[in-house]
Motif scaffolding. Sequence first.
Motif, PDB file in Angstrom:
ATOM      1  N   GLN A 244      39.269  63.053  27.228  1.00 52.83           N
ATOM      2  CA  GLN A 244      39.808  62.696  28.707  1.00 52.83           C
ATOM      3  C   GLN A 244      38.465  61.811  29.488  1.00 52.83           C
ATOM      4  OE1 GLN A 244      39.395  65.850  27.615  1.00 52.83           O
ATOM      5  NE2 GLN A 244      38.535  67.190  29.328  1.00 52.83           N
ATOM      6  N   SER A 245      37.431  61.856  28.980  1.00 54.00           N
ATOM      7  CA  SER A 245      36.410  61.296  29.682  1.00 54.00           C
ATOM      8  C   SER A 245      36.145  59.981  28.827  1.00 54.00           C
ATOM      9  CB  SER A 245      35.003  62.121  29.798  1.00 54.00           C
ATOM     10  OG  SER A 245      35.377  63.135  30.695  1.00 54.00           O
TER      11      SER A 245
ATOM     12  N   ALA B 188      31.369  63.072  24.336  1.00 55.90           N
ATOM     13  CA  ALA B 188      32.232  63.147  25.505  1.00 55.90           C
ATOM     14  C   ALA B 188      33.551  63.813  25.064  1.00 55.90           C
ATOM     15  CB  ALA B 188      32.542  62.096  26.454  1.00 55.90           C
TER      16      ALA B 188
END
Length: 377
Positions: free
Chosen positions: A358-359, A355
């Motif tokens: 930011q995730s 990912a």
Amino acid sequence: MKLKYLFTGLFAMSALAASQIRAQGVVFTPQVSGAASVSQKVGITDITVTYSRPSVIDGRGNDRSGQIWGQLVPYGFTNLGFGTATEAPWRAGANENTIIEFSTDAEVAGKPIKAGKYGFHVAVYEDGKATLIFSNETDAWGSYFYDKADDVLRVDVQSEEIDQTNLLTYHFVDASLNEATLALDWEKKRIPIDIKVNTPELVYANFEAKLQGSEGFNIQSYQAAANYLVQNNIHLDAALRYASAAVEGQFFSQKNFNTMALKAGVLTAMGKNDESDKVMEEALELPDAIAGNYYNYGRQLIGQDKDAKAMEIFKAANKKWSDNWLAPHGLARGYSAMGDYKNALKYERIAIKMAPEQSKQFLEGFIKTLEEGKDFN
């Protein structure tokens, strides 16, 4: 003698100028109660009040507090001693008619009123009751020529006590997509006017009209219309017609994932789930379908308690986009919904490695939830 002729000439010129001024309707002196207007959009409805603003402090500087209601503004209906009205309400302002205009049909205090412009009057009473009067006569001066035969609507409301307001003021103290409260405030009295509009139905009528014009040559118009009707759960047959037009049959139609998903969403709202599933299955096979489309559809199915169907979608996505972090994350969601937290953890740990930064934070939260043996959906 020459002086006499001079004065005569000046008088004649003054009379001529005065007649020209009267003929042209020029006003050189200001009115004590200045004109004002206030507007508010409620959904797609414009409500406008045009009025003049008397003050508690008169033109000579005298404070008339305590002399407004029942004196300056007589209670009920009275003979004002001028004009044709023998029983006149208050003009709800000063000078000319106060005017209220509705751009669409509306309700005032629970009673219907058509779109249009109305002269507005109020009969106030000592017990706090106020009768709101909407008249077809909009060009009269005050209430001196008020005629009950021109009434379109009368409603009764209860006034409220407020802090001192020297200058008569109309303003909207509350407003939303479907309703607003217009208040008339003066001295220590507020007369509230509750107005409602059926915005969803007005928007639908607007769609039907506008899509016959230039807006009807634009695919985005049909998509926006279908989405709005689904969100408000009204006229779903029309929503399906709009969505179908976006997919095929028109020069602007485009058969892509977004238009097909919209049509499927309409069918779901109509309770036609089997048809919706078939449309979505076709949409997912279109060239423009991406991993995010599979993921979002899977989440939608989980929200509909179709966990097994969601797992099929997540597995298909994992085969197509195994290098996209949404693929294992989707599987984690599917397994979590089915109570298989072991496999959910396995795929969520794969997803967090793939990912974007930011995730990762919310994925860490999901992992913690799964480690506690709880569903994170």
